[in-house]
Design a protein around this motif. Structure first.
Motif, PDB file in Angstrom:
ATOM      1  N   ASP A 170       0.826  -1.202   0.000  1.00 56.55           N
ATOM      2  CA  ASP A 170       0.000   0.000   0.000  1.00 56.55           C
ATOM      3  C   ASP A 170       0.872   1.269   0.000  1.00 56.55           C
ATOM      4  O   ASP A 170       0.763   2.093  -0.878  1.00 56.55           O
ATOM      5  CB  ASP A 170      -0.931   0.011   1.213  1.00 56.55           C
ATOM      6  CG  ASP A 170      -1.901  -1.166   1.202  1.00 56.55           C
ATOM      7  OD1 ASP A 170      -2.334  -1.553   0.101  1.00 56.55           O
ATOM      8  OD2 ASP A 170      -2.203  -1.708   2.276  1.00 56.55           O
ATOM      9  N   PHE A 171       1.720   1.389   0.999  1.00 54.68           N
ATOM     10  CA  PHE A 171       2.504   2.621   1.151  1.00 54.68           C
ATOM     11  C   PHE A 171       4.012   2.377   1.173  1.00 54.68           C
ATOM     12  O   PHE A 171       4.471   1.396   1.766  1.00 54.68           O
ATOM     13  CB  PHE A 171       2.133   3.330   2.467  1.00 54.68           C
ATOM     14  CG  PHE A 171       0.739   3.872   2.482  1.00 54.68           C
ATOM     15  CD1 PHE A 171       0.424   5.043   1.806  1.00 54.68           C
ATOM     16  CD2 PHE A 171      -0.271   3.208   3.181  1.00 54.68           C
ATOM     17  CE1 PHE A 171      -0.870   5.543   1.832  1.00 54.68           C
ATOM     18  CE2 PHE A 171      -1.566   3.700   3.203  1.00 54.68           C
ATOM     19  CZ  PHE A 171      -1.864   4.872   2.523  1.00 54.68           C
ATOM     20  N   TYR A 172       4.728   3.294   0.571  1.00 54.85           N
ATOM     21  CA  TYR A 172       6.177   3.306   0.672  1.00 54.85           C
ATOM     22  C   TYR A 172       6.542   4.620   1.348  1.00 54.85           C
ATOM     23  O   TYR A 172       6.086   5.680   0.920  1.00 54.85           O
ATOM     24  CB  TYR A 172       6.812   3.226  -0.712  1.00 54.85           C
ATOM     25  CG  TYR A 172       8.306   2.968  -0.689  1.00 54.85           C
ATOM     26  CD1 TYR A 172       8.799   1.665  -0.777  1.00 54.85           C
ATOM     27  CD2 TYR A 172       9.219   4.015  -0.573  1.00 54.85           C
ATOM     28  CE1 TYR A 172      10.165   1.405  -0.751  1.00 54.85           C
ATOM     29  CE2 TYR A 172      10.583   3.769  -0.542  1.00 54.85           C
ATOM     30  CZ  TYR A 172      11.055   2.462  -0.631  1.00 54.85           C
ATOM     31  OH  TYR A 172      12.401   2.209  -0.601  1.00 54.85           O
ATOM     32  N   GLN A 187       4.445   2.342  11.832  1.00 57.66           N
ATOM     33  CA  GLN A 187       3.796   1.543  12.869  1.00 57.66           C
ATOM     34  C   GLN A 187       2.289   1.808  12.890  1.00 57.66           C
ATOM     35  O   GLN A 187       1.480   0.882  12.905  1.00 57.66           O
ATOM     36  CB  GLN A 187       4.416   1.920  14.215  1.00 57.66           C
ATOM     37  CG  GLN A 187       3.916   1.111  15.389  1.00 57.66           C
ATOM     38  CD  GLN A 187       4.446   1.655  16.703  1.00 57.66           C
ATOM     39  OE1 GLN A 187       4.860   2.812  16.794  1.00 57.66           O
ATOM     40  NE2 GLN A 187       4.458   0.814  17.714  1.00 57.66           N
ATOM     41  N   LEU A 188       1.923   3.103  12.844  1.00 57.61           N
ATOM     42  CA  LEU A 188       0.517   3.487  12.844  1.00 57.61           C
ATOM     43  C   LEU A 188      -0.226   2.850  11.660  1.00 57.61           C
ATOM     44  O   LEU A 188      -1.301   2.271  11.810  1.00 57.61           O
ATOM     45  CB  LEU A 188       0.404   5.018  12.771  1.00 57.61           C
ATOM     46  CG  LEU A 188      -1.006   5.572  12.579  1.00 57.61           C
ATOM     47  CD1 LEU A 188      -1.804   5.459  13.880  1.00 57.61           C
ATOM     48  CD2 LEU A 188      -0.973   7.020  12.107  1.00 57.61           C
ATOM     49  N   GLY A 234      -3.876  -1.791   9.396  1.00 58.96           N
ATOM     50  CA  GLY A 234      -4.136  -2.800   8.373  1.00 58.96           C
ATOM     51  C   GLY A 234      -3.532  -2.538   7.010  1.00 58.96           C
ATOM     52  O   GLY A 234      -3.765  -3.287   6.070  1.00 58.96           O
ATOM     53  N   PHE A 235      -2.749  -1.477   6.876  1.00 61.43           N
ATOM     54  CA  PHE A 235      -2.096  -1.230   5.593  1.00 61.43           C
ATOM     55  C   PHE A 235      -0.765  -1.968   5.549  1.00 61.43           C
ATOM     56  O   PHE A 235      -0.151  -2.224   6.581  1.00 61.43           O
ATOM     57  CB  PHE A 235      -1.817   0.264   5.409  1.00 61.43           C
ATOM     58  CG  PHE A 235      -3.058   1.093   5.265  1.00 61.43           C
ATOM     59  CD1 PHE A 235      -3.831   1.014   4.109  1.00 61.43           C
ATOM     60  CD2 PHE A 235      -3.467   1.938   6.290  1.00 61.43           C
ATOM     61  CE1 PHE A 235      -4.980   1.781   3.979  1.00 61.43           C
ATOM     62  CE2 PHE A 235      -4.622   2.702   6.168  1.00 61.43           C
ATOM     63  CZ  PHE A 235      -5.385   2.623   5.014  1.00 61.43           C
ATOM     64  N   THR A 281      -8.397   6.625   7.984  1.00 59.37           N
ATOM     65  CA  THR A 281      -8.113   5.250   7.577  1.00 59.37           C
ATOM     66  C   THR A 281      -9.064   4.708   6.504  1.00 59.37           C
ATOM     67  O   THR A 281      -8.624   4.204   5.468  1.00 59.37           O
ATOM     68  CB  THR A 281      -8.179   4.319   8.808  1.00 59.37           C
ATOM     69  OG1 THR A 281      -7.288   4.840   9.790  1.00 59.37           O
ATOM     70  CG2 THR A 281      -7.757   2.923   8.446  1.00 59.37           C
ATOM     71  N   ASP A 282     -10.353   4.832   6.745  1.00 62.06           N
ATOM     72  CA  ASP A 282     -11.328   4.257   5.806  1.00 62.06           C
ATOM     73  C   ASP A 282     -11.235   4.907   4.433  1.00 62.06           C
ATOM     74  O   ASP A 282     -11.260   4.243   3.401  1.00 62.06           O
ATOM     75  CB  ASP A 282     -12.750   4.421   6.348  1.00 62.06           C
ATOM     76  CG  ASP A 282     -12.977   3.523   7.560  1.00 62.06           C
ATOM     77  OD1 ASP A 282     -12.154   2.600   7.760  1.00 62.06           O
ATOM     78  OD2 ASP A 282     -13.947   3.755   8.301  1.00 62.06           O
ATOM     79  N   GLU A 283     -11.098   6.224   4.463  1.00 59.59           N
ATOM     80  CA  GLU A 283     -11.002   6.985   3.214  1.00 59.59           C
ATOM     81  C   GLU A 283      -9.761   6.554   2.420  1.00 59.59           C
ATOM     82  O   GLU A 283      -9.819   6.325   1.210  1.00 59.59           O
ATOM     83  CB  GLU A 283     -10.914   8.472   3.576  1.00 59.59           C
ATOM     84  CG  GLU A 283     -11.049   9.413   2.412  1.00 59.59           C
ATOM     85  CD  GLU A 283     -10.665  10.833   2.836  1.00 59.59           C
ATOM     86  OE1 GLU A 283     -10.085  11.545   2.007  1.00 59.59           O
ATOM     87  OE2 GLU A 283     -10.921  11.186   4.021  1.00 59.59           O
TER      88      GLU A 283
END
Length: 426
Positions: free
Chosen positions: A327-329, A346-347, A352-353, A414-416
Motif C-alpha cells: 500500500d505505502f512506501y 507503525q501506525l 491494516g495497511f 483510515t477508511d477513506e
RNA sequence: GCGAGCGUAGCCAAGUGGUUAAGGCAGCGGAUUGUGGUUCCGCCAUUCGGGGGUUCAAGUCCCCUCGUUCGCCCCA
C-alpha cells in the motif's frame, strides 16, 4: 573459500516462489476444513521399525531409499519417507479409535527419500495428505477421491487424469499372482531384466514396467480384475458408481499397482503429462490391514498424498508468480523526519495497511526510484519541513498527485485511504 | 544404484588451444544534494564449479570430484 550449498536433493523456497506454496496451503486448509478433516502433525523421524513394518521391507522405499541413522542412545531412527505409517502410529498410540466413528485427518510436511534428484523428485520433498480411518464404506473411497479432484481443481490445475483400479484383498492378489507367474514364465527370457528379477520377488510390479517388449507380452496376460472375489468386485463397482454420480471421470487401469505394501482394494493415481518422467501428482488407496499390522484394532482406512513440489511445478506452468501487494512506501530524510516516519509506519501497519519504510537515508530522488519499483500505490514523504509542522506529504504514485496532511488527522482518515488505495489498484 | 548431457558475474549468455574473458538484464554511483517511471555517463569475473594433468600456451583437450538436468529403477 567455497561457500556451503544446500545438500543434494534439497531446495530453498525463496520469496519469489513462496506465494505459490502459501496459496496451495490456504486452499487446502479451507477445502479440507469444510470437509471436516482435522490437521495432525507427527514427528519428522520415527523408529525405523515403523516403516519396515508399515510400508513393507521388500519395497524400494524401505530397502534402498530411507534416511536411517543411529542416535546417541543407539536407537535406529528414520526420517519419514511417507506419512501414512506415522499417522497410523499416532492413531494407535493415542487411541483415537476409542473416540468412535470415523477419523478424518490431514497433514502437510516434509518427507525424505534417498534418491537421485530430478525434476519433480527431491530427497526432501513435501506431501499434503489425507487419511480416513474407521470406515470400510465405499463412500469413504469416493469421498477422498472427490476431495483430491476438487482440491486440484480449486488450485487451478488442468489436464489431469484419474487412473483407477482395484487390487482386491490379500487372497485375490495371491490367486492373481500365481496366474500371472504361470503366464509369464514361458516368456521369461524376453522380459526386461528388471522384470525378470521381479518375477519371483514382486510379480505384480511387472505390470507397470515401461519396457515396450514387456508391455507387449503383457497384452495377453490375465487381468487382475478377473481375479477379484465377488465381494471385491462388487465394492469396486460401487466406488465407481459413486464417482460417476459425483461427476468425476476416470480411467480404469488394471495395470496400476502401487509400490507400497499396505494397499488393498481401491488404488488410484492422478497424473499429468507435464511433469517429465514423473507423471503422478496424487496417489493413494485403501489400506485395510495397516492399522492391525501396526498393533491397533481392526480399522479399515483410505487416503492419499499429493506431492507438493510436483503440484507447484504444474502450477508454475499455468500461473504467473503471486507478488505481495504494497500500500505505502515511506520516504524520509533528516533525523526528526526519520523518527516520525518510523512511528507512521507503525501506525499504518496497525490499521491494516502494508507499509515499507525506506531505510537507505539516500537522496529523495533515489528513494522515489525505489518507491516506484516497490509497486506501492502511494508514497508518504517526510522531510525537515514536514517534521517541523507535523504534516506528511501523501503522493499517489500512478498520477503524481500530492497533498499535505496533518499527521494528527491520519488515524481518522483510515477508511477513506483504504478506499482510495483500492480505487488506484483497479 | 546405472546410462547420457551440462556447469563462464545475482540472472541470461558470447567464447570451439594463442596476447587485456564480448554483450544484455539486474544492482550501485553520478548528471538530478526535496520528488519516481525516460535518457545519458561511470562502476560491477586477477578469472571460467573444485582439484590434478597434457601443452611454450587451457574457459577451450584429458582424468578425478562436486553440483545440476534428462532417461532407467522407483515414487508424490
Amino acid at each position: 573459500m567455497s561457500a556451503i550449498q544446500a545438500s543434494r536433493g534439497t531446495r530453498d523456497i525463496l520469496p519469489g516462489e513462496v506465494g505459490y506454496w502459501q496459496r496451495v496451503e490456504s486452499i487446502a486448509r479451507e477445502i479440507l476444513g469444510r470437509a471436516a478433516y482435522q490437521e495432525i502433525r507427527t514427528p519428522i523421524f520415527e523408529q525405523t521399525d515403523l516403516f519396515e513394518r508399515g510400508v513393507g521391507e521388500a519395497t524400494d522405499v524401505v530397502s534402498k531409499e530411507m534416511y536411517t541413522f543411529q542416535d546417541r542412545g543407539d536407537r535406529s531412527l528414520t526420517l519419514r519417507p511417507e506419512n501414512t505409517a506415522g499417522v497410523v502410529r499416532a492413531f494407535v498410540e493415542h487411541h483415537l479409535h476409542a473416540q468412535g466413528g470415523v477419523q478424518r485427518l490431514w497433514y502437510l510436511g516434509a518427507m525424505f527419500r534417498y534418491e537421485r534428484p530430478q525434476a519433480g523428485r527431491q530427497r526432501q520433498f513435501h506431501q499434503l495428505g489425507v487419511e480416513v480411518l474407521g470406515s470400510s464404506d465405499p463412500r469413504a473411497d469416493a469421498e477422498v477421491v472427490v476431495i483430491a479432484a476438487e482440491l486440484l481443481q480449486a488450485i487451478g490445475l488442468k489436464d489431469l487424469r484419474l487412473e483407477f483400479n482395484s487390487i482386491g484383498d490379500q487372497r485375490d492378489r495371491q490367486h492373481y499372482r500365481e496366474a500371472l507367474i504361470t503366464y509369464l514364465m514361458p516368456y521369461k527370457a524376453d522380459l526386461d531384466s528388471d522384470s525378470q528379477d521381479r518375477l519371483t520377488r514382486n510379480p505384480l510390479r511387472i505390470l507397470d514396467s515401461k519396457d515396450q517388449k514387456t508391455q507387449a507380452i503383457l497384452q495377453e496376460a490375465p487381468s487382475l480384475l478377473d481375479y477379484l472375489s465377488p465381494e471385491s468386485q462388487q465394492r469396486f463397482e460401487r466406488v465407481q458408481q459413486l464417482l460417476i454420480d459425483s461427476g468425476i471421470s476416470y480411467n480404469i487401469n488394471s495395470r496400476l499397482v502401487r509400490g507400497l505394501d499396505y494397499y488393498t482394494h481401491t488404488v488410484f493415481e492422478i497424473q499429468s503429462d507435464d511433469l517429465g518422467a514423473q507423471a503422478t501428482v496424487c496417489a493413494g488407496g485403501r489400506y485395510d490391514g495397516l492399522v492391525t499390522d501396526l498393533g491397533g484394532p481392526e480399522t479399515p482406512a483410505v487416503g492419499w498424498a499429493i506431492g507438493l513440489e510436483r503440484l507447484i511445478l504444474l502450477l508454475q506452468q499455468l500461473q504467473p508468480p503471486i507478488a505481495p501487494t504494497l500500500d505505502f512506501y515511506i520516504v524520509s530524510r533528516g533525523d526528526r523526519a526519520e523518527a516520525q516516519a518510523l512511528k507512521l509506519a507503525q501506525l499504518f501497519r496497525n490499521t491494516g495497511f502494508s507499509v515499507e519504510l525506506d531505510l537507505s537515508g539516500s537522496a529523495f530522488g533515489k528513494q522515489f526510484k525505489r518507491a516506484d519499483r516497490s509497486g506501492a500505490v502511494a508514497c508518504l514523504i517526510l522531510g525537515d519541513a514536514e517534521a517541523e509542522d507535523e504534516t506528511v506529504q501523501l503522493k499517489w504514485l500512478a498520477s503524481g498527485e500530492q497533498q499535505a496532511i496533518a499527521q494528527a488527522d491520519l488515524p481518522k482518515m483510515t477508511d477513506e485511504l483504504r478506499q482510495q488505495i483500492d480505487r488506484w489498484r483497479c
